[in-house]
Design a protein around this motif. Structure first.
Motif, short mmCIF file in Angstrom:
data_model
loop_
_atom_site.label_atom_id
_atom_site.label_comp_id
_atom_site.label_asym_id
_atom_site.label_seq_id
_atom_site.Cartn_x
_atom_site.Cartn_y
_atom_site.Cartn_z
N PRO A 55 54.06 44.59 50.78
CA PRO A 55 52.84 43.56 50.31
C PRO A 55 52.55 44.06 49.96
CG PRO A 55 53.89 43.43 52.44
CD PRO A 55 54.37 44.39 52.39
N LEU A 56 51.26 43.52 49.12
CA LEU A 56 50.28 44.12 48.93
C LEU A 56 49.29 44.19 50.11
CD1 LEU A 56 49.58 45.16 45.78
CD2 LEU A 56 49.46 43.41 44.83
N PRO A 57 47.90 45.13 49.77
CA PRO A 57 46.81 44.58 51.05
C PRO A 57 45.85 43.59 49.89
CG PRO A 57 47.12 46.87 50.01
CD PRO A 57 47.86 46.69 49.26
N ARG A 58 45.03 43.19 51.42
CA ARG A 58 44.68 41.48 50.32
C ARG A 58 43.49 42.06 49.99
NH1 ARG A 58 43.39 36.63 52.31
NH2 ARG A 58 40.88 36.25 52.23
N TRP A 59 42.95 42.99 49.98
CA TRP A 59 42.07 43.76 49.14
C TRP A 59 41.93 43.67 47.59
CZ3 TRP A 59 42.07 48.26 46.50
CH2 TRP A 59 43.26 48.81 46.63
N ALA A 60 43.15 44.39 47.33
CA ALA A 60 44.10 44.55 46.33
C ALA A 60 44.43 43.46 45.80
CB ALA A 60 45.22 45.12 46.30
N ASP A 61 45.44 41.77 46.63
CA ASP A 61 45.40 41.23 45.76
C ASP A 61 44.25 40.00 45.60
OD1 ASP A 61 47.40 38.98 45.35
OD2 ASP A 61 46.28 38.01 47.32
N LEU A 62 43.10 40.12 45.80
CA LEU A 62 41.95 39.75 45.52
C LEU A 62 41.00 40.30 44.71
CD1 LEU A 62 41.15 37.86 49.27
CD2 LEU A 62 42.24 37.14 47.50
N VAL A 63 40.80 41.66 44.57
CA VAL A 63 40.26 42.00 43.98
C VAL A 63 40.39 43.17 43.23
CG1 VAL A 63 37.84 43.59 43.71
CG2 VAL A 63 38.11 42.20 45.71
N LEU A 64 41.13 43.57 43.25
CA LEU A 64 41.98 44.55 42.33
C LEU A 64 43.13 44.03 41.50
CD1 LEU A 64 41.97 48.13 41.57
CD2 LEU A 64 44.56 48.29 42.93
N LEU A 65 44.11 43.39 41.26
CA LEU A 65 44.94 42.68 40.66
C LEU A 65 44.21 42.05 39.90
CD1 LEU A 65 47.85 42.83 40.37
CD2 LEU A 65 48.27 40.96 42.05
N PRO A 66 43.18 40.72 40.05
CA PRO A 66 42.81 40.09 38.85
C PRO A 66 41.71 40.82 38.42
CG PRO A 66 42.43 39.28 40.86
CD PRO A 66 43.00 40.42 41.62
N PHE A 67 41.43 42.14 38.50
CA PHE A 67 40.88 42.71 37.61
C PHE A 67 41.03 43.90 36.79
CE2 PHE A 67 38.70 47.18 36.64
CZ PHE A 67 37.74 47.13 35.98
N LEU A 68 42.77 43.99 37.32
CA LEU A 68 44.01 44.79 36.67
C LEU A 68 43.62 43.31 34.70
CD1 LEU A 68 46.19 46.58 38.21
CD2 LEU A 68 44.79 47.60 36.49
N ASN A 69 44.12 42.26 35.64
CA ASN A 69 44.92 41.44 34.44
C ASN A 69 43.51 41.26 33.55
OD1 ASN A 69 47.12 41.04 35.75
ND2 ASN A 69 46.03 39.94 37.38
N LEU A 70 42.18 40.83 34.34
CA LEU A 70 41.19 41.11 33.51
C LEU A 70 41.52 42.13 32.03
CD1 LEU A 70 38.42 38.73 32.33
CD2 LEU A 70 38.01 40.25 34.06
N CYS A 71 41.29 43.18 32.72
CA CYS A 71 41.17 45.08 31.96
C CYS A 71 42.10 44.63 30.42
CB CYS A 71 41.38 45.94 32.58
SG CYS A 71 39.93 46.01 33.85
N ALA A 72 44.02 43.91 30.91
CA ALA A 72 44.82 43.74 29.98
C ALA A 72 44.37 42.79 28.87
CB ALA A 72 46.07 44.11 30.97
N ALA A 73 43.82 41.71 29.01
CA ALA A 73 43.39 40.34 28.75
C ALA A 73 42.05 41.05 27.72
CB ALA A 73 43.05 39.11 29.38
N PHE A 74 41.22 42.15 28.05
CA PHE A 74 40.28 42.18 27.38
C PHE A 74 40.89 43.54 26.87
CE2 PHE A 74 37.15 39.86 30.03
CZ PHE A 74 36.34 39.49 29.45
N LEU A 75 41.62 44.38 26.96
CA LEU A 75 42.26 45.51 26.42
C LEU A 75 42.94 45.02 25.06
CD1 LEU A 75 42.47 48.64 25.78
CD2 LEU A 75 45.04 47.95 26.98
N ILE A 76 43.60 43.61 25.04
CA ILE A 76 44.39 43.35 23.64
C ILE A 76 43.59 42.44 22.50
CG2 ILE A 76 45.96 41.85 22.94
CD1 ILE A 76 47.93 42.24 25.38
#
Lengths: 371, 322
Positions: free
Chosen positions: A6-27
């Motif tokens: 399982p993903l730690p809470r901070w990663a789930d709440l902050v890191l993952l949305p940030f990564l998803n955002l980065c992927a969207a902006f990258l494309i």
């Protein structure tokens, strides 16, 4: 496939949305590059337009207000395990309800007429949410399909009302007459001017505070009331909730009424707060933006506020793109929105397992080095 | 009476033209939904197809090149849907919403970048589009009272994609009910475990269903922009993908009933379009926007079990993983 840790809470709440955002902006950045413009420059234009230019922040927060309402409408339903695509239709009905109440209270002073108009928006929005909720709970119609259909029905009803019964007398454009003055929500720059602060005139208005209150109300409802507990229980495991004695059908119906009420509040910003009349398609796709915002904000009020702020800035920055470029238009924002829904919603599980493995490995490595 | 007959003929004629993209998208919807993939992205695939068809036709001057590229665009969007729903087991509805929004953004962004016309593509001359075909013998049959008019108005004089859609319906019905692929397709939407234990790949079957749907949506898009219309306009699919989805549900996920639902919805729209400003018909007092909402209202009533009982594929919307 082995289950990842399982993903730690901070990663789930902050890191993952940030990564998803980065992927969207990258494309989207790659698409801007393919068009032949510099993506970083375009980004700079958007940031300046959204926050730095005079009035930019006001517009950003004005868009944010609307997006908070539709984001909450999607999030309440998500908590109950439902997907509410009907934000557009519910907001449309909110506008109709606000207008009808405002015209009906034309005789009353503002202290009565304004709350009545807001109540009209809430009730009409709730009505348009509760019917699909009822059909889902009692008749087994799938909420997704029903709310899609209800969007189109609401749009048709609005076209009909604006072409006939509610059209401004003597006008041919499809819009209502201006609402009575006393039902207008005060503009933010007027309020600040009264307090002695001079700001640029923007459509930002008192409904911003209603939106903040709605966020607080949403938090209290979901995490601090019995109903909120029932909503989450039904959403996470309907069978378990049933065995615990929770009436699932009732919870679904109430949750959809609340969702519709939040969407209906969009009318306080768009109708009572800024245009002071109902115009055709005033909902402008906010219902769909709400989906992106709820997904990104993880259905939590703080997340929803931040995601709505991001989208508000994107909307205002997108308008700035229109001014600055002949080759890039504000539809770029739709593209970013679609990418965000894709990455943080449909592809939510793409980054999750590798990220979880990576973090677990790093944590294990740290323990090793401590030993 | 002859006026009545002529009016009816004109309405049926435009019913067919309005129903064409609905039929193509409804068949696409049946393929993917029968395989267990919820497909609310018909709209976005059709819009992408419309844009690509008009763009390629404008750049190459060939309607056929436009059509094929539109089919490619539909498949591309389908593959994104499949990548999210099948490969990464994401939510089908979220992915569909994303594709629809992506399509409405991307078509305008690319349209402006390519042509600088506010999102429109250049107007196509007649040679670069699919134009109506007049069947042989139209003038010969003209003197024959009823048959001549029906032949000229209703049967002859449509563009090739209309006939293509009419052929697509029985072909889809045949594939779904009379081929091995169709049998497996139906099975995978009901009990994917059974298909899996028979040694057939659930994922590959579903991908194929989505690809078939993408091809059909692409044709529907090409119909909008290079057959019925002469260029791409932003948001030109205008909710037709959702009406097609309503037709799929209305037809209980079966090709022929869905086809009839498309004709019904097309007829309603053709009727109201004809009605505006006339005072011959029954429905004149019902406001046009409310008649336009009829497909959606009927679908809601159907789903609520008030007219018949819908029976969606059992495993629809559920990701499959071993």
């Amino acid at each position: 496939m082995s289950t990842p840790p399982p993903l730690p809470r901070w990663a789930d709440l902050v890191l993952l949305p940030f990564l998803n955002l980065c992927a969207a902006f990258l494309i989207c950045g790659l698409i801007v590059y393919a068009i032949g413009e510099n993506p970083f420059e375009a980004m700079g234009v958007m940031v300046r337009g959204a926050f730095i230019y005079q009035g930019g922040l006001g517009y950003t927060l004005y868009y944010t207000t609307s997006i908070i309402f539709t984001g909450l409408a999607v999030a309440v339903a998500f908590h109950a395990g439902m997907f509410n695509i009907g934000g557009e239709g519910q907001a449309t009905f909110g506008g109709i309800g606000a207008a009808l109440a405002a015209f009906g209270c034309a005789w009353a002073p503002g202290i009565i007429a304004l709350p009545m108009a807001i109540l009209g928006a809430v009730l009409a929005g709730a009505l348009w949410g509760v019917i699909p909720g009822y059909l889902q709970a009692k008749r087994g119609s799938h909420i997704v399909i029903t709310t899609i259909m209800f969007n189109f029905i609401a749009a048709s009803v609005l076209v009909w009302l604006l072409a006939g019964p509610l059209i401004q007398p003597g006008q041919s454009s499809p819009q209502t007459a201006p609402l009575p003055d006393q039902t207008w929500l005060p503009g933010m720059s007027d309020m600040l001017a009264r307090a002695g602060v001079e700001t640029a005139h923007t459509p930002l208005n008192g409904s911003f505070f209603i939106a903040l209150a709605a966020l607080g109300l949403f938090w209290a409802l979901i995490w601090r009331t019995r109903l909120g507990y029932e909503i989450r229980a039904v959403g996470q495991n309907a069978d378990a909730a049933h065995y615990a004695g929770i009436n699932g059908a009732r919870v679904i119906i109430i949750a959809m009424a609340v969702a519709g009420a939040f969407a209906g509040l969009l009318a306080t910003n768009e109708v009572l707060g800024s245009s002071h009349r109902v115009v055709n398609s005033f909902t402008a796709g906010y219902g769909f933006t709400g989906i992106a915002v709820a997904l990104m904000g993880r259905n939590h009020p703080i997340g929803i506020f931040l995601a709505a702020l991001l989208f508000g800035a994107l909307f205002q920055g997108g308008a700035e793109l229109d001014f600055e470029y002949r080759t890039i238009s504000r539809e770029m924002v739709l593209l970013i929105q679609g990418m965000i829904i894709l990455f943080s919603g449909a592809l939510a599980y793409m980054f999750n397992p590798p990220l979880a493995r990576l973090i677990a490995r790093m944590a294990a490595g740290r323990e090793h080095s401590c030993e | 009476m002859s006026d009545f007959f002529f009016q009816l003929l004109l309405i049926l004629d435009s019913t067919l033209r309005i129903a064409t993209p609905l039929m193509l998208c409804a068949m696409a919807g049946i393929f993917s939904e029968r395989s267990g993939i919820v497909d609310i992205s018909l709209e976005g695939k059709m819009l992408s197809g419309a844009f690509v068809a008009a763009t390629v036709a404008a750049l190459t001057g060939s309607a056929w090149a436009g059509l094929f590229c539109a089919m490619g665009a539909g498949v591309f969007m389908s593959l994104i849907h499949g990548f999210a729903c099948i490969t990464h087991r994401g939510d089908h509805v979220v992915s569909g919403v994303a594709i629809n929004i992506l399509a409405s953004g991307l078509t305008v962004v690319l349209g402006i970048a390519l042509f600088r016309r506010g999102g429109q593509t250049p107007h196509l001359p007649k040679e670069d589009r699919f134009t109506p075909i007049e069947w042989i013998g139209v003038s010969v049959l003209d003197p024959v009272p009823v048959v001549g008019a029906v032949y000229r108005q209703l049967i002859s004089g449509h563009n090739p994609l209309v006939y293509g859609a009419l052929i697509a319906v029985p072909v889809c019905a045949f594939i779904i009910y009379h081929t091995r692929f169709g049998l497996r397709l139906r099975a995978v939407g009901e009990v994917p475990e059974a298909v899996d234990s028979a040694g057939v790949s659930v994922a590959w079957l579903r991908y194929r269903a989505l690809i078939a749907g993408g091809l059909l949506c692409g044709i529907a898009g090409a119909y909008l922009s290079i057959a019925q219309g002469a260029h791409f306009v932003r948001e030109m699919s205008a909710g037709k993908g959702y009406i097609a989805l309503a037709a799929v549900i209305f037809g209980n996920w079966r090709p022929i009933p869905a086809f009839l639902a498309c004709l019904l919805f097309g007829f309603l729209e053709a009727w109201t379009a004809r009605l505006q400003g006339t005072t011959i018909w029954l429905l004149q007092d019902i406001p046009t926007p409310l008649v336009q909402a009829m497909p959606y209202v009927l679908t809601v009533l159907l789903l609520a079990g008030l007219i018949g009982r819908p029976r969606p594929p059992a495993a629809i919307g559920q990701p499959y993983g071993k």
